[in-house]
Structure formats: structure tokens, C-alpha cells
Design a protein around this motif. Structure first.
Motif, PDB file in Angstrom:
ATOM      1  N   SER A  90     -41.699  44.128  20.347  1.00 38.70           N
ATOM      2  CA  SER A  90     -40.435  43.390  20.497  1.00 38.70           C
ATOM      3  C   SER A  90     -39.766  43.760  21.815  1.00 38.70           C
ATOM      4  CB  SER A  90     -39.496  43.704  19.329  1.00 38.70           C
ATOM      5  OG  SER A  90     -40.055  43.317  18.105  1.00 38.70           O
ATOM      6  N   GLY A  91     -39.830  45.067  22.157  1.00 37.88           N
ATOM      7  CA  GLY A  91     -39.249  45.499  23.425  1.00 37.88           C
ATOM      8  C   GLY A  91     -39.974  44.895  24.615  1.00 37.88           C
ATOM      9  N   LEU A  92     -41.299  44.795  24.527  1.00 38.10           N
ATOM     10  CA  LEU A  92     -42.065  44.192  25.622  1.00 38.10           C
ATOM     11  C   LEU A  92     -41.733  42.710  25.769  1.00 38.10           C
ATOM     12  CD1 LEU A  92     -45.639  45.752  25.260  1.00 38.10           C
ATOM     13  CD2 LEU A  92     -43.866  46.309  26.941  1.00 38.10           C
ATOM     14  N   ILE A  93     -41.676  42.004  24.656  1.00 36.01           N
ATOM     15  CA  ILE A  93     -41.386  40.562  24.709  1.00 36.01           C
ATOM     16  C   ILE A  93     -39.957  40.332  25.193  1.00 36.01           C
ATOM     17  CG2 ILE A  93     -41.085  38.494  23.277  1.00 36.01           C
ATOM     18  CD1 ILE A  93     -43.981  39.171  23.859  1.00 36.01           C
ATOM     19  N   ALA A  94     -39.044  41.263  24.873  1.00 38.38           N
ATOM     20  CA  ALA A  94     -37.642  41.103  25.290  1.00 38.38           C
ATOM     21  C   ALA A  94     -37.473  41.175  26.803  1.00 38.38           C
ATOM     22  CB  ALA A  94     -36.782  42.176  24.627  1.00 38.38           C
ATOM     23  N   THR A  95     -38.471  41.727  27.511  1.00 36.88           N
ATOM     24  CA  THR A  95     -38.376  41.781  28.974  1.00 36.88           C
ATOM     25  C   THR A  95     -38.653  40.428  29.614  1.00 36.88           C
ATOM     26  OG1 THR A  95     -40.714  42.429  29.128  1.00 36.88           O
ATOM     27  CG2 THR A  95     -39.082  44.202  28.971  1.00 36.88           C
ATOM     28  N   GLY A  96     -39.067  39.439  28.793  1.00 39.47           N
ATOM     29  CA  GLY A  96     -39.275  38.075  29.291  1.00 39.47           C
ATOM     30  C   GLY A  96     -40.519  37.893  30.137  1.00 39.47           C
ATOM     31  N   PHE A 172     -43.038  41.990  13.555  1.00 41.48           N
ATOM     32  CA  PHE A 172     -42.657  41.805  14.948  1.00 41.48           C
ATOM     33  C   PHE A 172     -41.822  40.529  15.122  1.00 41.48           C
ATOM     34  CE2 PHE A 172     -44.054  38.930  18.345  1.00 41.48           C
ATOM     35  CZ  PHE A 172     -43.373  39.484  19.420  1.00 41.48           C
ATOM     36  N   VAL A 173     -42.254  39.445  14.501  1.00 41.35           N
ATOM     37  CA  VAL A 173     -41.534  38.170  14.631  1.00 41.35           C
ATOM     38  C   VAL A 173     -40.111  38.298  14.066  1.00 41.35           C
ATOM     39  CG1 VAL A 173     -41.449  35.786  13.812  1.00 41.35           C
ATOM     40  CG2 VAL A 173     -43.584  36.737  14.655  1.00 41.35           C
ATOM     41  N   ILE A 174     -39.983  38.950  12.909  1.00 42.07           N
ATOM     42  CA  ILE A 174     -38.656  39.094  12.294  1.00 42.07           C
ATOM     43  C   ILE A 174     -37.749  39.973  13.159  1.00 42.07           C
ATOM     44  CG2 ILE A 174     -37.415  39.967  10.288  1.00 42.07           C
ATOM     45  CD1 ILE A 174     -39.866  39.349   8.601  1.00 42.07           C
ATOM     46  N   LEU A 175     -38.234  41.142  13.565  1.00 42.92           N
ATOM     47  CA  LEU A 175     -37.411  42.065  14.342  1.00 42.92           C
ATOM     48  C   LEU A 175     -37.125  41.515  15.742  1.00 42.92           C
ATOM     49  CD1 LEU A 175     -39.086  45.426  13.283  1.00 42.92           C
ATOM     50  CD2 LEU A 175     -36.924  44.490  12.488  1.00 42.92           C
ATOM     51  N   SER A 176     -38.103  40.853  16.332  1.00 42.10           N
ATOM     52  CA  SER A 176     -37.903  40.278  17.651  1.00 42.10           C
ATOM     53  C   SER A 176     -36.823  39.197  17.622  1.00 42.10           C
ATOM     54  CB  SER A 176     -39.222  39.687  18.164  1.00 42.10           C
ATOM     55  OG  SER A 176     -39.039  39.084  19.417  1.00 42.10           O
ATOM     56  N   SER A 177     -36.860  38.354  16.585  1.00 40.48           N
ATOM     57  CA  SER A 177     -35.832  37.316  16.440  1.00 40.48           C
ATOM     58  C   SER A 177     -34.457  37.931  16.230  1.00 40.48           C
ATOM     59  CB  SER A 177     -36.190  36.400  15.260  1.00 40.48           C
ATOM     60  OG  SER A 177     -37.451  35.812  15.447  1.00 40.48           O
ATOM     61  N   ALA A 178     -34.388  39.014  15.453  1.00 43.66           N
ATOM     62  CA  ALA A 178     -33.103  39.676  15.220  1.00 43.66           C
ATOM     63  C   ALA A 178     -32.573  40.307  16.501  1.00 43.66           C
ATOM     64  CB  ALA A 178     -33.258  40.744  14.136  1.00 43.66           C
TER      65      ALA A 178
END
Length: 298
Positions: A90-96, A172-178
Motif C-alpha cells: 500500500s505504501g509503494l502504491i501510494a507513491t503513485g 492490500f486492496v482494502i487497506l490501500s483504499s482506506a
């Protein structure tokens, strides 16, 4: 007017309430009743033995040394690995990064694969002669090691890796969306104040997704306790499930219907089902008690 509203409420909720009583509450109460009998499940001959099934269950060494050890191992170790990987991704995906949507779908993909297919896939990966892992060891010059990944003393960890691989994408999908719901201005303000990413994560992001995190932890505990398909399919139909791969759900099934030789101990296996229900209820009470805090509105 009030009477009319009551009628409407009963009209709309009545069918759902009836289905709930018939499909959930009645079977649950019936399970408690059956657990007090010595019964094969196919005849009307039911012998009342009181708590005899529970006394036998709690004195069963295989139940404690393998079944419960595997069940709690999946809950705790599997939970730590699954949520650790889910937060990291989630942290990696949050970097865009580029291809964010594709990467999210790729990470989620293992969650939609049938557990039987997952068991077959990882059985090939672990294969001692032509498996992917031992093949990799031979390529890098460590062919003399080539461990038996599914040996009795490592079987639980081998299956746990497959379980974590299968479920990490879902959480990952749930936490990333949150995490994406956390207001950007708060994060930017913290950065201007000199807060590190580590501090922002634990003092801003985690408190703001607390309700989602607690729900996912409870959901994981329920999923881990009743996990059945992957463990049952692990032996590939030859020896299902292997002795070291049994958890509460598979042992309950084996006791109810047997493996190679039929067993049909429905009363004894139902006692395991009651224990499973109590474990889930206990985890729910402990988690909701320990994680209770004031809700943050934003």
C-alpha cells in the motif's frame, strides 16, 4: 401513523429475519445440541453423552499439538505476514508509480484464484526435483542444498507462505483504499512540520483508518480459523490433508466423514465446530475490547 410504520417495518424485515432464523440461528443452536450426542449423522440412533465429546476433544493430543497449533499459527504468523505485506505494498502504491492500476490488479490477482489451483501451483513450486525454488538454487550454484520444502517439519510454513500469497492482495486492496481516504492536506502539513514518513504513518494514517483496520483484523481471524480449501487440496488428492497440514476446519471434516476409511463421528466433529465458534467469538471480543478508541471524523 406509528402503527402503519410498524407494519411496514415488519413487512420488509420479516422475510430477512425468517431466513436468518432458519439458515443461521437454528443450525447454530442445533449444532450445540448435536455436540452433546454420540451420533454418526445418518441414523436416528443418537446416544446422549453430555460433555463427553468435549472431554475427548480436550484430551486429544493430536488436536492440541497439530490442529490447534496450526490454526493459531495461521491466525498470528499468517496475520503478521499478510498485513505486513499489505501495508508495504500500500505504501509503494501510494507513491503513485506508473501503471498504478495495473499493479493493483496484479497484486489482487492471487485472491481470485481457486484455492485448489493455488495448492497445485505451490506444490509444483516446492517440488524437490523440478520445482521452481530448487531450480533457482541450482542456477545460483546452491544445488547441493535443495531442501525438501514440504517435509513434515516445514510443511506448515510452506503452506503458510501460499496462504499469505493468496490473501495479501485482498487485504492490500482494502487497506490501500482506506489510506487513500486520508486527507492529503493533513499529510502535507505534517511534512512541512518536519515529520518523517514513519511518524506520519503511525500518528496520522493509522489512526484515521482505525475502523477499517480493526474490521480487517477481525475478518482475517474468522478467515484463518475456518480456512479449509487450500489445506484440504494440498495433498493433491493422494493424502488429503496431510497429517501436519490439518487445522481445525480440516480435522473437523476428516472426523465427520473420514479420509480413506469412513468415520462418520458427527457428534464429535460438531463439538469441534462449537469450539471453532467459541474461538471466533473470543477473538472478536478481545479485538474489539483492545482496539476500542474514540472515532476520528474527517
Amino acid at each position: 401513523m406509528k402503527r402503519k410504520n410498524t407494519t411496514m417495518v415488519l413487512l420488509f424485515l420479516g422475510p430477512c429475519l425468517l431466513l436468518y432464523l432458519l439458515l443461521f440461528l437454528y443450525p447454530a443452536v442445533k449444532a450445540f445440541f448435536v455436540s452433546l450426542f454420540d451420533w454418526n449423522g445418518f441414523t436416528s440412533d443418537m446416544q446422549f453423552i453430555g460433555l463427553g465429546n468435549f472431554r475427548e476433544l480436550f484430551s486429544d493430543t493430536h488436536f492440541w499439538s497439530v490442529v490447534m497449533a496450526n490454526s493459531f499459527g495461521i491466525i498470528f504468523f499468517g496475520g503478521i505476514l499478510t498485513f505486513g505485506i499489505a501495508f508495504f505494498l500500500s505504501g509503494l502504491i501510494a507513491t503513485g508509480p506508473k501503471g498504478k492500476k495495473f499493479m493493483r490488479g496484479l497484486i489482487y490477482f492471487p485472491s481470485i484464484i481457486n484455492p485448489v489451483a493455488v495448492a497445485i501451483l505451490w506444490s509444483f513450486i516446492y517440488n524437490h526435483q523440478y520445482g521452481l525454488l530448487n531450480g533457482f538454487l541450482r542456477v545460483i550454484g546452491l544445488g547441493h542444498i535443495q531442501p525438501t520444502w514440504t517435509a513434515p517439519d516445514t510443511l506448515f510454513w510452506a503452506i503458510l507462505v501460499a496462504l499469505v500469497w493468496m490473501y495479501s492482495g485482498f487485504y492490500f486492496v482494502i487497506l490501500s483504499s482506506a489510506l487513500e481516504r486520508v486527507p492529503v492536506d493533513l499529510v502535507e502539513s505534517a511534512k512541512l512540520e518536519g515529520a518523517s514518513e514513519f511518524r506520519i504513518f503511525f500518528t496520522i494514517k493509522i489512526p484515521m483508518i482505525w475502523d477499517v483496520l480493526v474490521t480487517t483484523i477481525i475478518f482475517w481471524c474468522i478467515t484463518a480459523v475456518k480456512e479449509f480449501s487450500l489445506l484440504y487440496a494440498w495433498g493433491g488428492g493422494v493424502d488429503v490433508p496431510q497429517a501436519g497440514a490439518q487445522n481445525l476446519a480440516t480435522y473437523m471434516y476428516m472426523t465427520a466423514f473420514g479420509r480413506r476409511v469412513t468415520m462418520y463421528r458427527m457428534g464429535y466433529s460438531t463439538a469441534m465446530g462449537v469450539v471453532m465458534f467459541l474461538i471466533v467469538a473470543l477473538f472478536y471480543l478481545i479485538i474489539t475490547r483492545l482496539t476500542r478508541r474514540e472515532e476520528i471524523q474527517y
